[in-house]
Motif scaffolding. Structure first.
Motif, PDB file in Angstrom:
ATOM      1  N   MET A 360       6.788   7.590  11.227  1.00 36.25           N
ATOM      2  CA  MET A 360       8.184   7.446  11.657  1.00 36.25           C
ATOM      3  C   MET A 360       9.147   8.241  10.777  1.00 36.25           C
ATOM      4  O   MET A 360       8.963   8.325   9.560  1.00 36.25           O
ATOM      5  N   THR A 361      10.186   8.772  11.405  1.00 35.13           N
ATOM      6  CA  THR A 361      11.278   9.399  10.652  1.00 35.13           C
ATOM      7  C   THR A 361      12.214   8.295  10.174  1.00 35.13           C
ATOM      8  O   THR A 361      12.157   7.161  10.664  1.00 35.13           O
ATOM      9  N   GLU A 362      13.099   8.643   9.238  1.00 38.45           N
ATOM     10  CA  GLU A 362      14.073   7.646   8.757  1.00 38.45           C
ATOM     11  C   GLU A 362      14.953   7.171   9.915  1.00 38.45           C
ATOM     12  O   GLU A 362      15.298   5.995  10.001  1.00 38.45           O
ATOM     13  N   ILE A 366      15.411   3.220  11.130  1.00 35.90           N
ATOM     14  CA  ILE A 366      16.742   2.588  11.251  1.00 35.90           C
ATOM     15  C   ILE A 366      16.925   2.025  12.657  1.00 35.90           C
ATOM     16  O   ILE A 366      17.381   0.887  12.846  1.00 35.90           O
ATOM     17  N   GLU A 367      16.528   2.815  13.665  1.00 36.10           N
ATOM     18  CA  GLU A 367      16.669   2.404  15.067  1.00 36.10           C
ATOM     19  C   GLU A 367      15.894   1.123  15.346  1.00 36.10           C
ATOM     20  O   GLU A 367      16.330   0.275  16.116  1.00 36.10           O
ATOM     21  N   ARG A 368      14.747   0.971  14.698  1.00 35.26           N
ATOM     22  CA  ARG A 368      13.924  -0.228  14.920  1.00 35.26           C
ATOM     23  C   ARG A 368      14.356  -1.418  14.073  1.00 35.26           C
ATOM     24  O   ARG A 368      13.777  -2.494  14.162  1.00 35.26           O
ATOM     25  N   GLY A 369      15.336  -1.197  13.206  1.00 36.94           N
ATOM     26  CA  GLY A 369      15.855  -2.296  12.388  1.00 36.94           C
ATOM     27  C   GLY A 369      14.907  -2.756  11.298  1.00 36.94           C
ATOM     28  O   GLY A 369      14.920  -3.924  10.893  1.00 36.94           O
ATOM     29  N   ILE A 370      14.063  -1.850  10.795  1.00 37.55           N
ATOM     30  CA  ILE A 370      13.111  -2.209   9.735  1.00 37.55           C
ATOM     31  C   ILE A 370      13.778  -1.995   8.372  1.00 37.55           C
ATOM     32  O   ILE A 370      14.359  -0.940   8.118  1.00 37.55           O
TER      33      ILE A 370
END
Length: 464
Positions: A360-362, A366-370
Protein backbone atom coordinates in the motif's frame (compact mmCIF):
# COMPACT_ATOMS: atom_id res chain seq x y z
CA UNK A 1 -7.72 -29.63 -39.51
CA UNK A 2 -5.37 -30.50 -36.63
CA UNK A 3 -6.53 -30.66 -33.01
CA UNK A 4 -4.43 -29.43 -30.07
CA UNK A 5 -5.07 -29.70 -26.34
CA UNK A 6 -4.06 -26.08 -25.87
CA UNK A 7 -3.52 -23.25 -28.37
CA UNK A 8 -1.69 -20.08 -27.36
CA UNK A 9 -1.83 -16.98 -29.56
CA UNK A 10 1.25 -14.86 -28.81
CA UNK A 11 4.66 -15.88 -27.44
CA UNK A 12 5.39 -13.03 -25.00
CA UNK A 13 5.80 -13.62 -21.23
CA UNK A 14 2.19 -14.81 -20.70
CA UNK A 15 2.08 -17.03 -23.80
CA UNK A 16 5.51 -18.53 -23.24
CA UNK A 17 4.88 -19.45 -19.61
CA UNK A 18 1.40 -20.83 -20.36
CA UNK A 19 2.60 -23.00 -23.25
CA UNK A 20 5.46 -24.50 -21.26
CA UNK A 21 3.22 -25.14 -18.25
CA UNK A 22 0.69 -26.93 -20.49
CA UNK A 23 3.49 -28.99 -22.08
CA UNK A 24 4.70 -30.02 -18.62
CA UNK A 25 1.20 -31.46 -18.03
CA UNK A 26 1.91 -33.69 -21.05
CA UNK A 27 -0.50 -31.85 -23.35
CA UNK A 28 -0.15 -31.19 -27.08
CA UNK A 29 0.49 -27.45 -27.38
CA UNK A 30 0.61 -25.00 -30.30
CA UNK A 31 1.96 -21.43 -30.08
CA UNK A 32 1.11 -19.05 -32.93
CA UNK A 33 3.31 -15.94 -33.25
CA UNK A 34 2.92 -13.30 -35.94
CA UNK A 35 6.27 -11.60 -35.28
CA UNK A 36 9.51 -12.41 -37.07
CA UNK A 37 10.64 -14.64 -34.23
CA UNK A 38 9.19 -15.82 -30.92
CA UNK A 39 9.27 -13.56 -27.86
CA UNK A 40 6.47 -11.08 -28.48
CA UNK A 41 6.57 -7.40 -27.63
CA UNK A 42 8.49 -8.11 -24.42
CA UNK A 43 11.55 -9.42 -26.28
CA UNK A 44 11.40 -7.40 -29.49
CA UNK A 45 10.17 -3.89 -28.67
CA UNK A 46 9.24 -3.71 -24.98
CA UNK A 47 10.71 -4.93 -21.71
CA UNK A 48 14.05 -6.43 -22.78
CA UNK A 49 15.02 -3.80 -25.41
CA UNK A 50 14.13 -0.79 -23.26
CA UNK A 51 15.98 -2.19 -20.23
CA UNK A 52 19.00 -3.10 -22.39
CA UNK A 53 18.98 0.41 -23.84
CA UNK A 54 18.86 1.82 -20.31
CA UNK A 55 21.77 -0.30 -19.07
CA UNK A 56 23.87 0.49 -22.16
CA UNK A 57 23.15 4.22 -21.84
CA UNK A 58 24.14 4.27 -18.15
CA UNK A 59 27.31 2.24 -18.75
CA UNK A 60 28.64 4.02 -21.83
CA UNK A 61 27.72 7.49 -20.62
CA UNK A 62 29.44 6.96 -17.25
CA UNK A 63 26.24 8.07 -15.53
CA UNK A 64 26.86 6.05 -12.35
CA UNK A 65 30.34 7.54 -11.80
CA UNK A 66 29.37 11.18 -12.23
CA UNK A 67 28.84 11.55 -8.48
CA UNK A 68 32.63 11.23 -8.16
CA UNK A 69 33.96 12.69 -11.39
CA UNK A 70 31.45 15.43 -12.19
CA UNK A 71 28.67 15.85 -14.76
CA UNK A 72 31.03 16.10 -17.71
CA UNK A 73 32.46 12.58 -17.10
CA UNK A 74 31.99 10.10 -19.99
CA UNK A 75 33.12 6.51 -20.52
CA UNK A 76 32.76 6.93 -24.29
CA UNK A 77 33.08 10.49 -25.54
CA UNK A 78 31.06 10.33 -28.76
CA UNK A 79 28.22 7.98 -27.98
CA UNK A 80 26.12 7.05 -31.04
CA UNK A 81 22.83 5.28 -31.70
CA UNK A 82 24.75 2.36 -33.25
CA UNK A 83 26.65 1.91 -29.94
CA UNK A 84 23.29 1.45 -28.24
CA UNK A 85 21.92 -0.90 -30.92
CA UNK A 86 25.01 -3.16 -30.90
CA UNK A 87 24.33 -4.36 -27.37
CA UNK A 88 20.61 -4.56 -28.08
CA UNK A 89 21.19 -7.07 -30.88
CA UNK A 90 23.39 -9.30 -28.70
CA UNK A 91 20.84 -9.34 -25.85
CA UNK A 92 17.79 -9.97 -28.02
CA UNK A 93 19.48 -12.80 -29.96
CA UNK A 94 20.33 -14.51 -26.65
CA UNK A 95 16.74 -14.11 -25.31
CA UNK A 96 15.23 -15.56 -28.49
CA UNK A 97 17.63 -18.53 -28.51
CA UNK A 98 16.78 -19.33 -24.88
CA UNK A 99 13.06 -19.19 -25.67
CA UNK A 100 13.32 -21.31 -28.83
CA UNK A 101 15.32 -23.88 -26.85
CA UNK A 102 12.64 -23.92 -24.10
CA UNK A 103 9.91 -24.59 -26.65
CA UNK A 104 11.95 -27.31 -28.37
CA UNK A 105 12.89 -29.00 -25.09
CA UNK A 106 9.23 -29.08 -23.97
CA UNK A 107 7.99 -30.21 -27.41
CA UNK A 108 5.84 -27.12 -27.96
CA UNK A 109 4.94 -26.61 -31.64
CA UNK A 110 5.42 -23.05 -32.89
CA UNK A 111 3.97 -21.53 -36.05
CA UNK A 112 4.60 -18.11 -37.52
CA UNK A 113 1.49 -16.44 -38.90
CA UNK A 114 -1.60 -14.32 -38.22
CA UNK A 115 -4.26 -16.09 -36.15
CA UNK A 116 -7.98 -15.33 -36.15
CA UNK A 117 -11.07 -17.11 -34.83
CA UNK A 118 -13.39 -19.05 -37.16
CA UNK A 119 -15.61 -19.99 -34.23
CA UNK A 120 -15.25 -20.60 -30.50
CA UNK A 121 -12.88 -23.54 -30.91
CA UNK A 122 -11.42 -23.08 -34.41
CA UNK A 123 -8.39 -20.94 -35.24
CA UNK A 124 -7.40 -19.98 -38.77
CA UNK A 125 -3.74 -19.05 -39.29
CA UNK A 126 -2.52 -17.15 -42.36
CA UNK A 127 1.05 -18.37 -42.90
CA UNK A 128 4.11 -16.49 -44.14
CA UNK A 129 3.66 -17.55 -47.77
CA UNK A 130 -0.08 -17.01 -48.07
CA UNK A 131 -1.10 -20.51 -47.04
CA UNK A 132 -3.96 -21.06 -44.54
CA UNK A 133 -3.95 -23.53 -41.64
CA UNK A 134 -6.92 -24.55 -39.48
CA UNK A 135 -6.58 -25.78 -35.89
CA UNK A 136 -9.10 -26.70 -33.21
CA UNK A 137 -8.85 -26.74 -29.42
CA UNK A 138 -11.14 -26.70 -26.40
CA UNK A 139 -8.66 -24.48 -24.54
CA UNK A 140 -7.33 -21.29 -26.14
CA UNK A 141 -5.24 -18.54 -24.52
CA UNK A 142 -5.05 -15.04 -25.98
CA UNK A 143 -1.67 -13.55 -25.08
CA UNK A 144 -1.43 -11.13 -28.00
CA UNK A 145 -0.02 -8.16 -26.05
CA UNK A 146 -0.35 -4.58 -27.20
CA UNK A 147 0.58 -2.16 -29.97
CA UNK A 148 1.32 1.58 -29.59
CA UNK A 149 -1.68 3.92 -29.67
CA UNK A 150 -1.23 6.01 -32.85
CA UNK A 151 -3.76 8.89 -33.08
CA UNK A 152 -4.49 10.51 -36.46
CA UNK A 153 -3.15 13.93 -35.47
CA UNK A 154 0.40 12.59 -35.04
CA UNK A 155 2.33 12.37 -38.37
CA UNK A 156 4.53 9.37 -37.47
CA UNK A 157 7.44 8.98 -39.89
CA UNK A 158 10.01 6.81 -38.07
CA UNK A 159 12.72 9.46 -38.56
CA UNK A 160 11.72 12.44 -36.44
CA UNK A 161 8.34 11.38 -34.96
CA UNK A 162 8.32 7.94 -33.34
CA UNK A 163 6.04 5.65 -31.38
CA UNK A 164 7.45 3.57 -28.51
CA UNK A 165 8.22 0.59 -30.81
CA UNK A 166 9.95 2.63 -33.52
CA UNK A 167 12.24 4.49 -31.10
CA UNK A 168 14.49 1.41 -30.97
CA UNK A 169 15.30 1.93 -34.67
CA UNK A 170 16.78 5.38 -33.95
CA UNK A 171 19.63 6.16 -36.37
CA UNK A 172 21.21 9.04 -34.42
CA UNK A 173 20.96 10.64 -30.99
CA UNK A 174 19.11 13.97 -31.18
CA UNK A 175 20.12 17.14 -29.32
CA UNK A 176 16.53 17.62 -28.12
CA UNK A 177 13.47 15.41 -27.76
CA UNK A 178 9.87 15.92 -26.69
CA UNK A 179 8.18 12.91 -25.10
CA UNK A 180 4.38 13.01 -25.15
CA UNK A 181 2.88 10.87 -22.38
CA UNK A 182 4.07 10.58 -18.78
CA UNK A 183 3.03 6.97 -18.30
CA UNK A 184 5.56 4.25 -17.47
CA UNK A 185 6.92 3.93 -21.05
CA UNK A 186 7.13 7.69 -21.62
CA UNK A 187 8.93 8.28 -18.33
CA UNK A 188 11.37 5.42 -18.89
CA UNK A 189 12.43 6.68 -22.33
CA UNK A 190 12.41 10.36 -21.31
CA UNK A 191 14.81 9.72 -18.43
CA UNK A 192 17.04 7.35 -20.45
CA UNK A 193 17.56 9.98 -23.17
CA UNK A 194 18.04 12.65 -20.50
CA UNK A 195 20.85 10.51 -19.04
CA UNK A 196 22.43 10.57 -22.52
CA UNK A 197 22.45 14.40 -22.28
CA UNK A 198 19.60 14.86 -24.74
CA UNK A 199 17.50 17.89 -23.74
CA UNK A 200 14.12 16.31 -22.93
CA UNK A 201 10.71 17.95 -22.52
CA UNK A 202 8.01 15.70 -21.04
CA UNK A 203 4.41 16.59 -21.98
CA UNK A 204 1.36 15.22 -20.15
CA UNK A 205 -2.26 16.49 -20.28
CA UNK A 206 -2.87 15.48 -16.64
CA UNK A 207 -1.31 17.48 -13.81
CA UNK A 208 0.22 14.39 -12.18
CA UNK A 209 2.13 11.26 -13.23
CA UNK A 210 2.21 7.65 -12.03
CA UNK A 211 -0.76 8.10 -9.68
CA UNK A 212 -0.49 4.50 -8.39
CA UNK A 213 2.95 5.25 -6.85
CA UNK A 214 3.38 6.76 -3.35
CA UNK A 215 3.34 10.58 -3.67
CA UNK A 216 6.46 11.11 -1.54
CA UNK A 217 8.40 8.91 -3.96
CA UNK A 218 7.07 10.80 -6.98
CA UNK A 219 8.01 14.13 -5.34
CA UNK A 220 11.58 12.87 -4.85
CA UNK A 221 11.71 11.46 -8.40
CA UNK A 222 10.36 14.73 -9.87
CA UNK A 223 12.99 16.74 -8.00
CA UNK A 224 15.77 14.49 -9.36
CA UNK A 225 14.72 14.71 -13.02
CA UNK A 226 14.11 18.47 -12.86
CA UNK A 227 17.48 18.96 -11.18
CA UNK A 228 19.25 17.50 -14.19
CA UNK A 229 17.44 19.77 -16.64
CA UNK A 230 14.37 17.85 -17.81
CA UNK A 231 11.42 20.14 -18.54
CA UNK A 232 7.98 18.97 -17.36
CA UNK A 233 4.99 20.49 -19.15
CA UNK A 234 2.00 19.03 -17.33
CA UNK A 235 -1.68 20.04 -17.44
CA UNK A 236 -1.61 20.96 -21.14
CA UNK A 237 -2.51 18.79 -24.13
CA UNK A 238 -0.48 18.50 -27.34
CA UNK A 239 -2.99 19.42 -30.06
CA UNK A 240 -0.93 19.16 -33.22
CA UNK A 241 2.56 18.14 -34.34
CA UNK A 242 4.09 19.82 -37.37
CA UNK A 243 7.28 18.75 -39.15
CA UNK A 244 9.43 21.83 -39.86
CA UNK A 245 11.01 22.38 -43.27
CA UNK A 246 14.54 22.82 -41.93
CA UNK A 247 14.21 19.67 -39.79
CA UNK A 248 12.77 19.10 -36.34
CA UNK A 249 9.19 19.39 -35.12
CA UNK A 250 6.87 21.87 -33.49
CA UNK A 251 4.32 20.66 -30.97
CA UNK A 252 1.36 23.03 -30.78
CA UNK A 253 0.08 23.01 -27.23
CA UNK A 254 -3.31 23.77 -25.75
CA UNK A 255 -3.13 27.31 -24.42
CA UNK A 256 -0.80 28.54 -27.17
CA UNK A 257 2.69 27.83 -25.82
CA UNK A 258 4.46 25.66 -28.41
CA UNK A 259 7.51 23.40 -28.11
CA UNK A 260 10.23 22.88 -30.72
CA UNK A 261 12.55 19.88 -30.68
CA UNK A 262 14.56 17.75 -33.05
CA UNK A 263 12.56 14.57 -32.32
CA UNK A 264 9.21 13.59 -30.86
CA UNK A 265 8.40 10.33 -29.08
CA UNK A 266 4.65 9.73 -28.75
CA UNK A 267 4.17 7.32 -25.85
CA UNK A 268 0.63 8.09 -24.68
CA UNK A 269 -0.71 4.61 -24.17
CA UNK A 270 -0.96 1.25 -25.93
CA UNK A 271 -3.86 -0.74 -27.38
CA UNK A 272 -4.60 -4.44 -27.06
CA UNK A 273 -3.54 -6.17 -30.31
CA UNK A 274 -7.00 -7.69 -30.82
CA UNK A 275 -8.25 -5.95 -33.99
CA UNK A 276 -7.31 -8.83 -36.34
CA UNK A 277 -8.51 -11.72 -34.13
CA UNK A 278 -12.14 -11.65 -35.41
CA UNK A 279 -13.37 -11.85 -31.81
CA UNK A 280 -17.04 -11.50 -32.82
CA UNK A 281 -17.00 -14.99 -34.36
CA UNK A 282 -16.29 -16.57 -30.98
CA UNK A 283 -18.61 -14.30 -28.97
CA UNK A 284 -15.92 -12.12 -27.40
CA UNK A 285 -15.49 -8.36 -27.52
CA UNK A 286 -12.87 -5.84 -26.41
CA UNK A 287 -13.07 -2.35 -24.89
CA UNK A 288 -12.18 0.96 -26.59
CA UNK A 289 -8.48 0.26 -25.98
CA UNK A 290 -8.63 -3.29 -27.39
CA UNK A 291 -8.43 -4.95 -23.97
CA UNK A 292 -10.24 -8.16 -23.03
CA UNK A 293 -12.16 -8.58 -19.76
CA UNK A 294 -11.27 -11.63 -17.68
CA UNK A 295 -11.94 -13.19 -14.30
CA UNK A 296 -9.03 -11.78 -12.18
CA UNK A 297 -8.47 -15.14 -10.45
CA UNK A 298 -8.68 -17.65 -13.33
CA UNK A 299 -8.12 -15.33 -16.35
CA UNK A 300 -11.13 -16.91 -18.05
CA UNK A 301 -13.06 -14.70 -20.49
CA UNK A 302 -16.87 -14.67 -20.75
CA UNK A 303 -16.62 -17.44 -23.38
CA UNK A 304 -16.01 -20.93 -21.91
CA UNK A 305 -12.65 -22.39 -22.91
CA UNK A 306 -11.12 -19.05 -23.95
CA UNK A 307 -8.64 -17.34 -21.61
CA UNK A 308 -6.59 -14.14 -21.85
CA UNK A 309 -3.46 -13.01 -20.00
CA UNK A 310 -0.70 -10.42 -20.15
CA UNK A 311 -0.88 -6.84 -21.37
CA UNK A 312 -4.03 -7.51 -23.41
CA UNK A 313 -6.06 -7.62 -20.17
CA UNK A 314 -4.70 -4.27 -18.90
CA UNK A 315 -3.11 -3.23 -15.58
CA UNK A 316 -0.50 -4.00 -14.33
CA UNK A 317 0.95 -4.91 -17.77
CA UNK A 318 4.24 -6.18 -16.37
CA UNK A 319 6.31 -9.02 -17.83
CA UNK A 320 6.58 -10.53 -14.33
CA UNK A 321 2.83 -10.56 -13.61
CA UNK A 322 2.05 -11.63 -17.19
CA UNK A 323 4.16 -14.78 -16.71
CA UNK A 324 2.20 -15.76 -13.61
CA UNK A 325 -1.13 -14.94 -15.30
CA UNK A 326 -0.23 -17.18 -18.23
CA UNK A 327 0.76 -20.07 -16.00
CA UNK A 328 -2.39 -19.78 -13.84
CA UNK A 329 -4.58 -19.50 -16.96
CA UNK A 330 -3.02 -22.68 -18.41
CA UNK A 331 -3.72 -24.56 -15.17
CA UNK A 332 -7.38 -23.52 -15.12
CA UNK A 333 -7.84 -24.11 -18.87
CA UNK A 334 -6.56 -27.68 -18.52
CA UNK A 335 -8.36 -28.54 -15.28
CA UNK A 336 -5.26 -28.51 -13.09
CA UNK A 337 -4.84 -26.99 -9.65
CA UNK A 338 -3.60 -23.40 -9.50
CA UNK A 339 -2.92 -20.93 -6.71
CA UNK A 340 -4.54 -17.51 -6.67
CA UNK A 341 -2.50 -14.61 -8.09
CA UNK A 342 -0.57 -13.01 -5.20
CA UNK A 343 -2.22 -9.96 -3.67
CA UNK A 344 1.04 -8.01 -3.45
CA UNK A 345 3.58 -8.07 -6.27
CA UNK A 346 6.49 -5.70 -6.92
CA UNK A 347 6.04 -3.00 -9.54
CA UNK A 348 9.27 -1.87 -11.22
CA UNK A 349 9.72 1.24 -13.35
CA UNK A 350 13.08 1.25 -15.12
CA UNK A 351 13.47 5.00 -15.33
CA UNK A 352 16.66 6.84 -14.37
CA UNK A 353 16.46 6.64 -11.34
CA UNK A 354 14.58 3.35 -10.90
CA UNK A 355 11.31 3.22 -8.97
CA UNK A 356 9.95 0.08 -7.34
CA UNK A 357 7.06 -0.43 -5.00
CA UNK A 358 5.07 -3.18 -3.28
CA UNK A 359 2.02 -3.04 -1.01
CA UNK A 360 0.00 0.00 0.00
CA UNK A 361 0.98 3.61 -0.62
CA UNK A 362 0.68 6.15 2.20
CA UNK A 363 -2.38 7.58 0.41
CA UNK A 364 -4.09 4.15 0.42
CA UNK A 365 -3.29 3.60 4.11
CA UNK A 366 -4.85 6.98 4.98
CA UNK A 367 -7.90 6.21 2.82
CA UNK A 368 -8.46 2.96 4.71
CA UNK A 369 -8.19 4.70 8.07
CA UNK A 370 -5.28 2.56 9.32
CA UNK A 371 -3.14 4.07 12.11
CA UNK A 372 0.42 3.98 10.77
CA UNK A 373 4.00 5.22 10.98
CA UNK A 374 6.60 5.65 8.23
CA UNK A 375 10.34 5.13 8.21
CA UNK A 376 12.59 6.67 5.57
CA UNK A 377 16.25 6.03 4.71
CA UNK A 378 18.34 7.98 2.21
CA UNK A 379 20.89 5.97 0.24
CA UNK A 380 23.55 8.56 1.11
CA UNK A 381 23.13 7.49 4.77
CA UNK A 382 24.54 4.04 3.91
CA UNK A 383 28.26 3.33 3.56
CA UNK A 384 27.56 1.53 0.29
CA UNK A 385 25.84 4.66 -0.99
CA UNK A 386 29.01 6.66 -0.28
CA UNK A 387 31.18 4.05 -1.98
CA UNK A 388 28.94 4.24 -5.06
CA UNK A 389 28.89 8.04 -5.02
CA UNK A 390 25.12 8.31 -4.54
CA UNK A 391 23.68 11.64 -3.41
CA UNK A 392 20.09 10.58 -4.17
CA UNK A 393 17.80 7.62 -3.59
CA UNK A 394 15.44 6.77 -0.75
CA UNK A 395 13.60 3.83 0.77
CA UNK A 396 10.30 4.29 2.57
CA UNK A 397 8.40 1.71 4.63
CA UNK A 398 4.92 2.01 6.13
CA UNK A 399 4.01 0.07 9.28
CA UNK A 400 0.72 -0.49 11.12
CA UNK A 401 0.78 1.02 14.63
CA UNK A 402 -1.62 -1.65 15.87
CA UNK A 403 0.08 -4.82 14.53
CA UNK A 404 3.55 -3.39 13.63
CA UNK A 405 3.16 -5.22 10.29
CA UNK A 406 4.76 -3.89 7.12
CA UNK A 407 2.03 -2.42 4.91
CA UNK A 408 4.04 -1.01 2.02
CA UNK A 409 7.58 -0.57 0.78
CA UNK A 410 8.60 2.09 -1.76
CA UNK A 411 12.05 2.75 -3.27
CA UNK A 412 13.43 5.31 -5.70
CA UNK A 413 17.11 5.17 -6.69
CA UNK A 414 19.89 2.88 -7.86
CA UNK A 415 18.99 -0.82 -7.60
CA UNK A 416 15.38 -0.18 -6.51
CA UNK A 417 13.98 -3.05 -8.61
CA UNK A 418 16.39 -5.53 -6.97
CA UNK A 419 16.07 -4.21 -3.41
CA UNK A 420 12.26 -4.32 -3.40
CA UNK A 421 12.19 -8.12 -3.05
CA UNK A 422 13.25 -7.97 0.62
CA UNK A 423 10.22 -5.80 1.36
CA UNK A 424 8.03 -8.03 -0.82
CA UNK A 425 9.03 -11.18 1.12
CA UNK A 426 8.39 -9.59 4.53
CA UNK A 427 5.07 -8.12 3.37
CA UNK A 428 3.70 -11.36 1.90
CA UNK A 429 4.89 -13.37 4.94
CA UNK A 430 3.05 -10.84 7.19
CA UNK A 431 6.31 -9.74 8.82
CA UNK A 432 6.67 -6.79 11.19
CA UNK A 433 9.00 -3.90 11.91
CA UNK A 434 10.90 -6.15 14.30
CA UNK A 435 12.29 -8.27 11.44
CA UNK A 436 14.23 -5.29 10.10
CA UNK A 437 15.36 -4.04 13.51
CA UNK A 438 16.53 -7.40 14.83
CA UNK A 439 18.17 -8.91 11.73
CA UNK A 440 21.67 -8.36 10.42
CA UNK A 441 22.18 -7.05 6.87
CA UNK A 442 25.40 -7.38 4.88
CA UNK A 443 27.67 -4.36 5.32
CA UNK A 444 28.25 -2.29 3.28
CA UNK A 445 25.12 -2.72 1.13
CA UNK A 446 22.21 -0.58 -0.02
CA UNK A 447 19.97 -3.18 1.69
CA UNK A 448 21.10 -1.63 5.00
CA UNK A 449 18.62 1.12 4.12
CA UNK A 450 15.91 -1.29 5.34
CA UNK A 451 17.38 -1.24 8.85
CA UNK A 452 17.86 2.54 8.82
CA UNK A 453 14.25 3.10 7.67
CA UNK A 454 12.92 0.60 10.24
CA UNK A 455 14.82 2.32 13.09
CA UNK A 456 13.52 5.66 11.83
CA UNK A 457 9.94 4.34 12.21
CA UNK A 458 10.74 2.54 15.50
CA UNK A 459 11.95 5.81 17.06
CA UNK A 460 8.50 7.33 16.55
CA UNK A 461 6.38 4.29 17.43
CA UNK A 462 5.03 3.49 20.89
CA UNK A 463 7.14 0.70 22.43
CA UNK A 464 5.22 -2.08 24.16
Amino acid sequence: MEHYDFIVIGSGPAGRRAAIQAAKFGRKVLVVERGRRVGGVSVHTGTIPSKTLRETALNLSGWRERGFYGRSYRVKQNLTASDLRARLTITLTHEIEVLEHQFARNQVTTLRGDARFRDRSTIEVAGEEGETFLFTSDAILLAVGTVPFRPDYVPFDGTSIFDSDEILELTHLPRSMTVIGAGVIGIEYATIFSALDVHVTLVEPRTTMLDFIDRELIDDFTHQIKDRGMVLRFGRKAERIIKLEGGGCEIQMEGGRNIRSEMVLFAAGRMGATSTLNLESCGLDSDARGRIKVNPTTFATDVPGIYAAGDVIGFPSLASTSMEQGRIAACHALGQQAHEPPKFFPYGIYAVPEISTVGMTEEEVIERGIAYECGVARFRETSRGHIMGLDTGMLKMIFSLKTRRLLGCHIVGEGATELIHIGQAVLNLKGTLDYFVENTFNYPTLAEAYKIAALDAWNRMPQH
